[in-house]
Design a protein around this motif. Structure first.
Motif, PDB file in Angstrom:
ATOM      1  N   ARG A   1      49.834  34.907  27.926  1.00 55.04           N
ATOM      2  CA  ARG A   1      49.935  36.355  27.984  1.00 55.04           C
ATOM      3  C   ARG A   1      51.240  36.795  28.638  1.00 55.04           C
ATOM      4  NH1 ARG A   1      43.964  38.643  28.521  1.00 55.04           N
ATOM      5  NH2 ARG A   1      43.060  37.307  26.928  1.00 55.04           N
ATOM      6  N   VAL A   2      51.693  37.994  28.258  1.00 49.02           N
ATOM      7  CA  VAL A   2      52.966  38.518  28.750  1.00 49.02           C
ATOM      8  C   VAL A   2      52.732  39.919  29.293  1.00 49.02           C
ATOM      9  CG1 VAL A   2      55.334  39.113  28.109  1.00 49.02           C
ATOM     10  CG2 VAL A   2      54.194  37.190  27.008  1.00 49.02           C
ATOM     11  N   GLY A   3      53.430  40.276  30.352  1.00 46.56           N
ATOM     12  CA  GLY A   3      53.402  41.639  30.875  1.00 46.56           C
ATOM     13  C   GLY A   3      52.085  42.007  31.512  1.00 46.56           C
ATOM     14  N   LYS A   4      51.600  43.218  31.200  1.00 48.51           N
ATOM     15  CA  LYS A   4      50.372  43.710  31.815  1.00 48.51           C
ATOM     16  C   LYS A   4      49.147  42.914  31.400  1.00 48.51           C
ATOM     17  CE  LYS A   4      51.199  48.528  32.951  1.00 48.51           C
ATOM     18  NZ  LYS A   4      50.722  49.891  32.771  1.00 48.51           N
ATOM     19  N   ALA A   5      49.195  42.299  30.236  1.00 50.65           N
ATOM     20  CA  ALA A   5      48.050  41.514  29.771  1.00 50.65           C
ATOM     21  C   ALA A   5      47.825  40.274  30.626  1.00 50.65           C
ATOM     22  CB  ALA A   5      48.270  41.082  28.323  1.00 50.65           C
ATOM     23  N   ALA A   6      48.846  39.844  31.363  1.00 48.46           N
ATOM     24  CA  ALA A   6      48.732  38.666  32.215  1.00 48.46           C
ATOM     25  C   ALA A   6      48.209  38.996  33.598  1.00 48.46           C
ATOM     26  CB  ALA A   6      50.086  37.977  32.329  1.00 48.46           C
ATOM     27  N   LYS A   7      47.902  40.258  33.859  1.00 56.42           N
ATOM     28  CA  LYS A   7      47.410  40.664  35.180  1.00 56.42           C
ATOM     29  C   LYS A   7      45.924  40.399  35.287  1.00 56.42           C
ATOM     30  CE  LYS A   7      50.995  43.446  36.605  1.00 56.42           C
ATOM     31  NZ  LYS A   7      51.821  43.043  37.671  1.00 56.42           N
ATOM     32  N   VAL A   8      45.481  40.200  36.519  1.00 57.81           N
ATOM     33  CA  VAL A   8      44.063  40.052  36.830  1.00 57.81           C
ATOM     34  C   VAL A   8      43.624  41.310  37.557  1.00 57.81           C
ATOM     35  CG1 VAL A   8      42.380  38.730  38.162  1.00 57.81           C
ATOM     36  CG2 VAL A   8      44.233  37.554  36.995  1.00 57.81           C
ATOM     37  N   LYS A   9      42.488  41.891  37.122  1.00 64.11           N
ATOM     38  CA  LYS A   9      42.009  43.115  37.762  1.00 64.11           C
ATOM     39  C   LYS A   9      41.607  42.843  39.192  1.00 64.11           C
ATOM     40  CE  LYS A   9      40.271  45.428  33.661  1.00 64.11           C
ATOM     41  NZ  LYS A   9      39.087  45.995  32.995  1.00 64.11           N
ATOM     42  N   GLU A  10      41.748  43.882  40.027  1.00 61.82           N
ATOM     43  CA  GLU A  10      41.397  43.730  41.437  1.00 61.82           C
ATOM     44  C   GLU A  10      39.909  43.960  41.624  1.00 61.82           C
ATOM     45  OE1 GLU A  10      43.053  44.992  45.824  1.00 61.82           O
ATOM     46  OE2 GLU A  10      43.797  46.011  44.057  1.00 61.82           O
ATOM     47  N   GLN A  11      39.327  43.165  42.518  1.00 59.70           N
ATOM     48  CA  GLN A  11      37.905  43.303  42.828  1.00 59.70           C
ATOM     49  C   GLN A  11      37.724  44.430  43.828  1.00 59.70           C
ATOM     50  OE1 GLN A  11      36.238  39.808  44.573  1.00 59.70           O
ATOM     51  NE2 GLN A  11      34.151  40.497  44.313  1.00 59.70           N
ATOM     52  N   ILE A  12      36.889  45.396  43.480  1.00 56.99           N
ATOM     53  CA  ILE A  12      36.638  46.540  44.342  1.00 56.99           C
ATOM     54  C   ILE A  12      35.269  46.350  44.978  1.00 56.99           C
ATOM     55  CG2 ILE A  12      36.371  49.041  44.455  1.00 56.99           C
ATOM     56  CD1 ILE A  12      38.210  49.146  41.972  1.00 56.99           C
ATOM     57  N   LYS A  13      35.235  46.433  46.301  1.00 59.11           N
ATOM     58  CA  LYS A  13      33.960  46.209  47.012  1.00 59.11           C
ATOM     59  C   LYS A  13      33.185  47.473  47.184  1.00 59.11           C
ATOM     60  CE  LYS A  13      35.631  42.245  49.481  1.00 59.11           C
ATOM     61  NZ  LYS A  13      35.887  41.617  50.741  1.00 59.11           N
TER      62      LYS A  13
END
Length: 114
Positions: free
Chosen positions: A102-114
């Motif tokens: 993946r390239v760019g934003k697609a390579a990001k991992v979403k942040e876990q929200i508590k």
């Protein structure tokens, strides 16, 4: 065989940092250059953890100047001085090897929200 396991368990680090796959971590690594030593930081996303006990390793990936860089660190190595969690990630896989394609934003991992 039991004696080897006993020696290996004795040499384990007492304080193992708590991090999971998908977390962004900052690793402080001891680098030897000739007779000098220095601490170098490596920050990236944990894409894999393998093994157990003394031989446990984890793989960290980051993109540096447009080139993907991955490093494998032994968890109990004396050269790994510190592991700090920068942000927690929300993932649904045990290994994140698909991020390599993946390239760019697609390579990001979403942040876990508590």
């Amino acid at each position: 065989m039991d004696a080897l396991k006993h020696i290996a368990e004795a040499s384990l680090k007492k304080e193992v940092p708590q991090f999971e796959i998908g977390d962004t971590v900052r690793i402080d690594v001891n680098i030897k250059e000739g007779d000098k030593e220095r601490i170098q930081a490596f920050e990236g996303t944990v894409i894999a953890r393998k093994g157990s006990g003394i031989s446990e390793t984890f793989t960290v990936r980051r993109v540096s100047y447009g080139v993907g860089v991955e490093r494998v660190f032994p968890l109990h190595s004396p050269n790994v001085k510190n592991v700090t969690v920068v942000r927690k990630g929300r993932v649904r896989r045990a290994k994140l090897y698909f991020l390599r394609d993946r390239v760019g934003k697609a390579a990001k991992v979403k942040e876990q929200i508590k």
